[in-house]
Scaffold this motif. Structure first.
Motif, PDB file in Angstrom:
ATOM      1  N   GLU A 165       0.817  -1.208   0.000  1.00  0.00           N
ATOM      2  CA  GLU A 165       0.000   0.000   0.000  1.00  0.00           C
ATOM      3  C   GLU A 165       0.854   1.263   0.000  1.00  0.00           C
ATOM      4  N   ALA A 166       2.011   1.204   0.650  1.00  0.00           N
ATOM      5  CA  ALA A 166       2.867   2.392   0.781  1.00  0.00           C
ATOM      6  C   ALA A 166       3.421   2.796  -0.574  1.00  0.00           C
ATOM      7  N   ARG A 167       3.431   4.089  -0.816  1.00  0.00           N
ATOM      8  CA  ARG A 167       4.170   4.628  -1.944  1.00  0.00           C
ATOM      9  C   ARG A 167       5.541   5.076  -1.456  1.00  0.00           C
ATOM     10  N   HIS A 197      13.738  -9.957   2.553  1.00  0.00           N
ATOM     11  CA  HIS A 197      14.989  -9.377   3.048  1.00  0.00           C
ATOM     12  C   HIS A 197      14.908  -7.855   3.051  1.00  0.00           C
ATOM     13  N   PHE A 198      14.473  -7.248   1.945  1.00  0.00           N
ATOM     14  CA  PHE A 198      14.387  -5.794   1.880  1.00  0.00           C
ATOM     15  C   PHE A 198      13.323  -5.262   2.834  1.00  0.00           C
ATOM     16  N   ARG A 205       6.784  -2.929   1.250  1.00  0.00           N
ATOM     17  CA  ARG A 205       6.167  -3.846   2.221  1.00  0.00           C
ATOM     18  C   ARG A 205       6.703  -3.575   3.625  1.00  0.00           C
ATOM     19  N   GLY A 206       7.999  -3.275   3.723  1.00  0.00           N
ATOM     20  CA  GLY A 206       8.565  -2.946   5.024  1.00  0.00           C
ATOM     21  C   GLY A 206       7.959  -1.688   5.619  1.00  0.00           C
ATOM     22  N   VAL A 207       7.715  -0.674   4.781  1.00  0.00           N
ATOM     23  CA  VAL A 207       7.070   0.554   5.249  1.00  0.00           C
ATOM     24  C   VAL A 207       5.648   0.261   5.709  1.00  0.00           C
ATOM     25  N   ASP A 208       4.949  -0.606   4.974  1.00  0.00           N
ATOM     26  CA  ASP A 208       3.598  -0.995   5.368  1.00  0.00           C
ATOM     27  C   ASP A 208       3.563  -1.579   6.779  1.00  0.00           C
ATOM     28  N   GLU A 209       4.622  -2.274   7.168  1.00  0.00           N
ATOM     29  CA  GLU A 209       4.633  -2.981   8.446  1.00  0.00           C
ATOM     30  C   GLU A 209       5.014  -2.088   9.634  1.00  0.00           C
TER      31      GLU A 209
END
Length: 349
Positions: A43-45, A260-261, A304-308
């Protein structure tokens, strides 16, 4: 006797087969779980604060105004706010011969004309002497002093900051921390920035003493120079920007590479995102596992990492593209599709 040894061999082979089957089953579960996790669309841009590592020729060779205009256009289109222009490497004594950066002043003047909102950093580094192996000995105070004088020369030329990339840097490297302290004094006195590139953090800090005890720090097989959480916080408190070299993953599938990223994005931003600007390094060069480690995979993993994250970090963050000399036009086009937010102007960190 022969029958007894045969029975022992049969039991050993049976146990080996069971162990192999268990390992394969566990690997299959991991791969399946990563694949399922990877299917969700992020979802994050992306952000409007991003970095680019740039080739040495920009400071070492002359360029026409059209080339500078093209560079400025590329930076603006891709929301690049910070460029690390390779200006070294340092010699063993902490100097950089002037012939290596003879075009630096022309570059800085062109950047001010065509890309005034983009910060130009002098990207400097070298192989750090560790256990007698390497090029530059940061434990030597005289070498550190010459490094600082070299930094001052680049700031005098008009660079907006100093970007360090010394490798390897282990989390017990107090000489490096001393250099960071002194460099911060220099850059802040000049109203400039200090940034640093570091390896991706450890997966488990507690394992570092084990690696250190069992595996040497030099040679073809050595324990990796990963920053621990404490070390990364110490660096972040001294640097205006920290770029994490998250690439060179060497995982066999896109889903594992993306995980990983994502993992390093979330962990790093949670750890130091309130302390300093963070750039997560993403690759555009060809790797041995190029089907798995690509720019789109890395960007999707970062998103995906930002989403989390439970909340966004207080300081700006973005990605650092490595590197300008390996990024194809189609990769820049893909980058613009999935990373920068739509609309808006380039913003500073």
């Amino acid at each position: 006797m022969r029958q007894r040894w045969r029975a022992v061999l049969v039991r050993a082979l049976r146990w080996a087969a069971w162990a192999a089957a268990y390992a394969l089953g566990l690997a299959a579960l991991v791969l399946a779980g990563a694949w399922v996790w990877w299917q969700k669309e992020p979802e994050a841009r992306g952000t409007e604060v991003n970095a680019l590592w740039a080739r040495h020729q920009w400071v070492g060779e002359p360029h026409g105004d059209g080339e500078y205009r093209a560079l400025a256009r590329l930076l603006k289109e891709n929301r690049i706010t910070d460029v690390y222009f390779h200006a070294g490497p340092f010699e063993a004594d902490g100097t950089v011969p002037p012939a290596k950066y003879r075009n630096a002043r022309d570059l800085i003047e062109a950047m001010r004309r065509h890309a005034p909102d983009v910060r130009s950093h002098a990207y400097l580094g070298q192989i750090r002497v560790v256990d007698g192996k390497g090029v530059i000995d940061l434990d030597d105070p005289a070498v550190r002093e010459r490094v600082l004088r070299t930094d001052a020369t680049f700031l005098d030329l008009g660079f907006d900051g100093i970007h360090y990339d010394f490798e390897p840097i282990y989390p017990d490297d107090e000489a490096f921390m001393t250099l960071m302290d002194r460099t911060r004094e220099l850059t802040r006195a000049r109203g400039r920035l200090l940034s640093v590139a570091l390896e991706q953090p450890t997966l488990l800090d507690a394992a570092q003493p084990v690696y250190k005890a069992l595996i040497p720090r030099t040679g073809p097989v050595h324990y990796p120079p990963r920053p621990t959480a404490r070390f990364l916080r110490r660096v972040a408190d001294r640097a205006d920007q920290v770029a994490i070299m998250t690439y060179d993953v060497h995982l066999p599938t896109q889903s594992l590479t993306g995980w990983h990223f994502a993992r390093h994005t979330r962990a790093t931003l949670e750890l130091i995102g309130d302390r300093t600007t963070v750039f997560i390094g993403v690759p555009t060069y060809r790797t041995p596992l190029e089907w798995a480690e690509t720019l789109p995979v890395a960007l999707r993993g970062v998103r995906r990492g930002v989403d989390e994250l439970d909340r966004p970090p207080k300081r700006p963050y973005g990605v650092g593209v490595y590197a300008d000399w390996t990024t194809r036009p189609d990769e820049w086009a893909r980058y613009r599709e999935v990373w920068p937010p739509a609309g808006g102007a380039v913003k500073g960190a």
